[in-house]
Design an enzyme around this catalytic site. Structure first.
Site, mmCIF file in Angstrom:
data_model
loop_
_atom_site.group_PDB
_atom_site.id
_atom_site.type_symbol
_atom_site.label_atom_id
_atom_site.label_comp_id
_atom_site.label_asym_id
_atom_site.label_seq_id
_atom_site.Cartn_x
_atom_site.Cartn_y
_atom_site.Cartn_z
ATOM 1 N N ASP A 9 36.213 -25.454 122.564
ATOM 2 C CA ASP A 9 35.909 -24.783 121.248
ATOM 3 C C ASP A 9 35.230 -25.127 120.032
ATOM 4 O OD1 ASP A 9 38.492 -24.253 122.484
ATOM 5 O OD2 ASP A 9 40.154 -24.568 121.430
ATOM 6 N N ASP A 47 38.438 -20.575 122.567
ATOM 7 C CA ASP A 47 39.433 -20.080 121.610
ATOM 8 C C ASP A 47 39.288 -18.246 121.038
ATOM 9 O OD1 ASP A 47 42.434 -20.773 121.085
ATOM 10 O OD2 ASP A 47 40.940 -20.890 118.686
ATOM 11 N N HIS A 49 41.555 -15.206 120.201
ATOM 12 C CA HIS A 49 42.623 -14.249 120.269
ATOM 13 C C HIS A 49 41.928 -12.598 119.251
ATOM 14 C CE1 HIS A 49 44.267 -18.082 119.868
ATOM 15 N NE2 HIS A 49 43.739 -18.845 118.647
ATOM 16 N N HIS A 53 46.801 -12.252 115.906
ATOM 17 C CA HIS A 53 47.218 -12.969 117.072
ATOM 18 C C HIS A 53 49.083 -13.824 116.316
ATOM 19 C CE1 HIS A 53 48.054 -16.129 119.291
ATOM 20 N NE2 HIS A 53 47.475 -15.524 120.379
ATOM 21 N N HIS A 82 41.557 -17.199 112.877
ATOM 22 C CA HIS A 82 40.276 -17.499 113.336
ATOM 23 C C HIS A 82 40.393 -16.986 114.778
ATOM 24 C CE1 HIS A 82 44.010 -20.006 114.966
ATOM 25 N NE2 HIS A 82 43.075 -20.342 116.171
ATOM 26 N N LYS A 107 40.606 -18.478 126.374
ATOM 27 C CA LYS A 107 41.892 -18.757 125.957
ATOM 28 C C LYS A 107 43.272 -18.468 124.548
ATOM 29 C CE LYS A 107 41.416 -23.403 124.374
ATOM 30 N NZ LYS A 107 41.722 -23.170 122.811
ATOM 31 N N CYS A 152 43.407 -29.089 120.231
ATOM 32 C CA CYS A 152 43.047 -28.118 121.629
ATOM 33 C C CYS A 152 42.687 -29.394 123.045
ATOM 34 C CB CYS A 152 41.831 -27.509 121.787
ATOM 35 S SG CYS A 152 42.706 -25.868 120.781
HETATM 36 C C1 VGL Z 1 42.707 -24.588 117.821
HETATM 37 C C2 VGL Z 1 44.404 -25.006 116.555
HETATM 38 C C3 VGL Z 1 44.270 -23.313 117.056
HETATM 39 C C4 VGL Z 1 41.970 -25.992 118.328
HETATM 40 C C5 VGL Z 1 42.599 -23.360 117.969
HETATM 41 O O1 VGL Z 1 40.517 -25.545 119.235
HETATM 42 O O2 VGL Z 1 42.256 -27.152 118.616
HETATM 43 N N1 VGL Z 1 43.677 -25.358 116.853
HETATM 44 N N2 VGL Z 1 43.961 -22.400 117.625
HETATM 45 ZN ZN ZN Z 2 43.613 -20.413 118.041
#
Ligand code: VGL
Ligand code: ZN
Length: 198
Positions: A9, A47, A49, A53, A82, A107, A152
């Protein structure tokens, strides 16, 4: 032994100026690019979404970012909106070497379930397909880097260790959100799962 670098990410929304900025998130990019040369395979996660979401606080009346709610699959932190599919925030950091990536795993695309881990969604049972990809390529050793250490990266590393991969998290190439001790909890959880913290 075939080694893969798993880059978690490294996206604009997790870097300074982004919607869910991780302090220092952009500092790790050039060293991650350099580490790619030491691995036979490079996998990037993203990430990804849909708007609205269920992990977004804005999707729940009366809730604010960083509140917790109970989802059918367990407790869930609510986040600022996000990494909405197709937006600049969801794009990789401009300096990340995406050309070198063999595989990009997206994801968190199902509206009703979050997915911190690169292997399983937050119900801990719906697979992303990454396990099969790595196994069919004969990859046994994983180095993990990226954002965020305590969400993550942590979930991905613990799942990978449980699946039997040899997992090292290169902590100097990760940055954390650190909500109420989440970084310390993640570090001990990763160690307990058999992950090497380097
Ligand atoms: C993440 C919070 C929400 C991450 C992703 O990449 O750690 N954290 N979505
Ligand atoms: Zn996320």
């Amino acid at each position: 032994m075939t080694r893969a670098l798993i880059v978690i990410d490294v996206q604009n929304d997790f870097c300074p100026g982004g919607a869910l900025a991780v302090p220092g998130g952009d500092e790790i990019v050039s060293s991650i690019n350099a580490l790619m040369a030491e691995h036979e395979a490079v996998v990037l996660t993203q990430d990804w979404h849909p708007s609205g979401h269920s992990s977004f606080a804005s999707s729940h009346d009366g809730k604010a970012p960083y509140d917790m709610i109970d989802m059918p699959y367990g407790p869930q932190v609510l986040w600022p909106d996000h990494c909405v599919q197709g937006t600049q925030g969801a794009a990789f950091h401009a300096d990340l070497n995406t050309d070198r990536a063999d595989m990009i795993v997206r994801k968190g695309y199902r509206p009703a379930i979050d997915s911190y881990s690169a292997f399983f969604e937050n119900d801990h049972e719906t697979p992303t397909g990454l396990e099969g990809y790595l196994r069919t390529r004969g990859i046994t050793k994983l180095t993990m880097v990226g954002l965020a250490t305590d969400f993550c990266v942590n979930f991905s590393a613990v799942d990978a260790a449980k699946l039997g991969f040899n997992v090292t998290v290169q902590m100097s190439l990760c940055r954390a959100i650190d909500l109420e001790g989440s970084l310390a909890a993640a570090q001990s959880g990763m160690i307990d799962a058999g992950v090497t913290l380097a």
